[in-house]
Design a protein around this motif. Structure first.
Motif, PDB file in Angstrom:
ATOM      1  N   ASN A   1       0.794  -1.015   0.094  1.00 56.93           N
ATOM      2  CA  ASN A   1       0.145   0.039  -0.095  1.00 56.93           C
ATOM      3  C   ASN A   1       0.846   1.339  -0.073  1.00 56.93           C
ATOM      4  N   LEU A   2       1.755   1.250   0.767  1.00 51.62           N
ATOM      5  CA  LEU A   2       2.819   2.491   1.139  1.00 51.62           C
ATOM      6  C   LEU A   2       3.356   2.484  -0.445  1.00 51.62           C
ATOM      7  N   LYS A   3       4.033   1.462  -1.133  1.00 54.69           N
ATOM      8  CA  LYS A   3       4.422   1.708  -2.669  1.00 54.69           C
ATOM      9  C   LYS A   3       3.696   2.135  -3.519  1.00 54.69           C
ATOM     10  N   MET A   4       2.314   1.800  -3.459  1.00 54.39           N
ATOM     11  CA  MET A   4       1.201   2.357  -4.382  1.00 54.39           C
ATOM     12  C   MET A   4       1.226   4.001  -4.104  1.00 54.39           C
ATOM     13  N   GLN A   5       1.046   4.349  -2.626  1.00 56.05           N
ATOM     14  CA  GLN A   5       0.937   5.809  -2.441  1.00 56.05           C
ATOM     15  C   GLN A   5       2.131   6.437  -2.922  1.00 56.05           C
ATOM     16  N   LEU A   6       3.171   5.743  -2.867  1.00 58.23           N
ATOM     17  CA  LEU A   6       4.503   6.721  -3.088  1.00 58.23           C
ATOM     18  C   LEU A   6       4.332   6.743  -4.713  1.00 58.23           C
TER      19      LEU A   6
ATOM     20  N   ARG B   1       2.018   7.372  -6.456  1.00 58.27           N
ATOM     21  CA  ARG B   1       1.141   8.470  -6.759  1.00 58.27           C
ATOM     22  C   ARG B   1       1.471   9.861  -6.486  1.00 58.27           C
ATOM     23  N   VAL B   2       1.966   9.864  -5.167  1.00 62.90           N
ATOM     24  CA  VAL B   2       2.306  11.096  -4.439  1.00 62.90           C
ATOM     25  C   VAL B   2       3.639  10.736  -3.556  1.00 62.90           C
ATOM     26  N   PRO B   3       4.836  11.089  -4.240  1.00 61.39           N
ATOM     27  CA  PRO B   3       6.157  10.722  -4.003  1.00 61.39           C
ATOM     28  C   PRO B   3       6.639  11.206  -2.704  1.00 61.39           C
ATOM     29  N   SER B   4       6.093  12.224  -2.132  1.00 61.79           N
ATOM     30  CA  SER B   4       6.341  12.705  -0.697  1.00 61.79           C
ATOM     31  C   SER B   4       5.449  12.338   0.499  1.00 61.79           C
ATOM     32  N   THR B   5       4.888  10.940   0.126  1.00 61.93           N
ATOM     33  CA  THR B   5       4.025  10.335   1.145  1.00 61.93           C
ATOM     34  C   THR B   5       5.120   9.664   2.380  1.00 61.93           C
ATOM     35  N   MET B   6       4.629  10.034   3.281  1.00 66.62           N
ATOM     36  CA  MET B   6       5.752   9.392   4.646  1.00 66.62           C
ATOM     37  C   MET B   6       5.004   8.380   5.489  1.00 66.62           C
ATOM     38  N   VAL B   7       3.781   7.800   5.290  1.00 67.76           N
ATOM     39  CA  VAL B   7       3.277   7.028   6.136  1.00 67.76           C
ATOM     40  C   VAL B   7       2.219   6.195   5.676  1.00 67.76           C
ATOM     41  N   VAL B   8       1.962   4.979   6.177  1.00 69.75           N
ATOM     42  CA  VAL B   8       0.971   4.117   5.978  1.00 69.75           C
ATOM     43  C   VAL B   8       0.132   3.786   7.199  1.00 69.75           C
ATOM     44  N   SER B   9      -1.124   3.773   7.073  1.00 66.45           N
ATOM     45  CA  SER B   9      -1.930   3.343   8.291  1.00 66.45           C
ATOM     46  C   SER B   9      -2.024   1.697   8.599  1.00 66.45           C
TER      47      SER B   9
END
Length: 206
Positions: free
Chosen positions: A86-91, A93-101
Motif C-alpha cells: 500500500n505504501l508503494k502504491m501511495q508513493l 502516486r504521491v512521492p512525498s508520502t511519509m506514512v501508511v496506516s
C-alpha cells in the motif's frame, strides 16, 4: 458539508477555519482504519486461513469488520506485506508520502485466542502487529512511518516496546477505555513514546 444539507457550505467553512486555527495539515498525512480494506483485499486468503481471523467467544468469523489474530506469524507476514504494498502504491502516486496506516478495523472484537492472550492486553496485541508492519517499512523505506490510533479497546499504553517509526494518534477525548482523564492519558503515553499526535473530534468538544 454536503450541498443538499448545507447549501451555503457553513459547515465546510467552519471545518476549514478549525483546521487553520489548530494548525492542522503538514508533512504527515495520517490515515485511519485500514482493517476493513485489508479484509476485503484478502477475503479469499482469510477464508482459506481462518486461523488468521480473531477468535471471539471461541469462534473465528471472517467479515468486513473482523479483527485479526495478532499472534499468528503467517498473518503478521501477510499484513506487513499488504501495508508495504500500500505504501508503494501511495508513493507511486504521491512521492512525498511519509506514512501508511496500520489501524485495525473499527469497533471491538479483538482476538482472545490463547496465543494472543499471552501477548498481553488488547493494546499489546494491536501494537505487536503494528510493530511487524513498521519493521517491514523501516527495512525497505528508511525514514518512512506507520501510524495507528490509541483508541477504544487499544487506547491504553501497551507494555510491549513500540518501534521508533510508529506514529501513535491518541484519542483521549472520546471512545477511550483507559479509565484515565484525557490529560492523564496524554501524560501516560508521553512517558512511553515520543512520536505522538492527538486525534480529536470537531463535534464532541464543541
Amino acid at each position: 458539508g454536503r450541498p443538499t444539507y448545507d447549501p451555503k457550505q457553513r459547515i465546510a467553512d467552519g471545518w476549514t477555519q478549525y483546521k487553520r486555527q489548530n494548525l492542522l495539515g503538514g508533512t504527515f498525512r495520517l490515515g485511519g482504519h485500514t482493517g476493513e480494506a485489508f479484509n476485503l483485499a484478502h477475503k479469499a486468503e482469510l477464508e482459506a486461513h481462518p486461523e488468521y481471523i480473531a477468535e471471539v467467544n471461541g469462534q473465528r468469523t471472517p467479515g468486513y469488520t473482523a479483527k485479526l489474530c495478532y499472534s499468528n506469524l503467517g498473518l503478521q507476514a501477510l499484513f506487513a506485506t499488504d501495508r508495504l504494498n500500500n505504501l508503494k502504491m501511495q508513493l507511486a502516486r504521491v512521492p512525498s508520502t511519509m506514512v501508511v496506516s496500520v489501524e485495525p478495523a473499527d469497533g471491538g472484537g479483538h482476538c482472545s485466542c490463547a496465543e494472543c492472550v499471552k501477548l498481553g492486553s488488547v493494546s499489546d496485541r494491536v501494537f505487536t502487529l503494528a510493530n511487524a508492519a513498521a519493521r517491514g517499512v523501516a527495512k525497505e523505506y528508511p525514514g518512512k512511518y506507520v501510524n495507528l490510533l490509541a483508541y477504544n479497546e487499544h487506547a491504553a499504553v501497551p507494555a510491549v516496546p513500540i518501534e521508533p517509526n510508529v506514529i501513535v494518534q491518541l484519542a483521549p477525548y472520546a471512545f477511550q477505555r483507559t479509565g484515565l482523564t484525557p490529560h492523564e492519558m496524554i501524560q501516560a503515553w508521553g512517558k512511553k513514546h515520543n512520536f505522538l499526535g492527538v486525534y480529536t473530534y470537531w463535534c464532541i468538544p464543541d
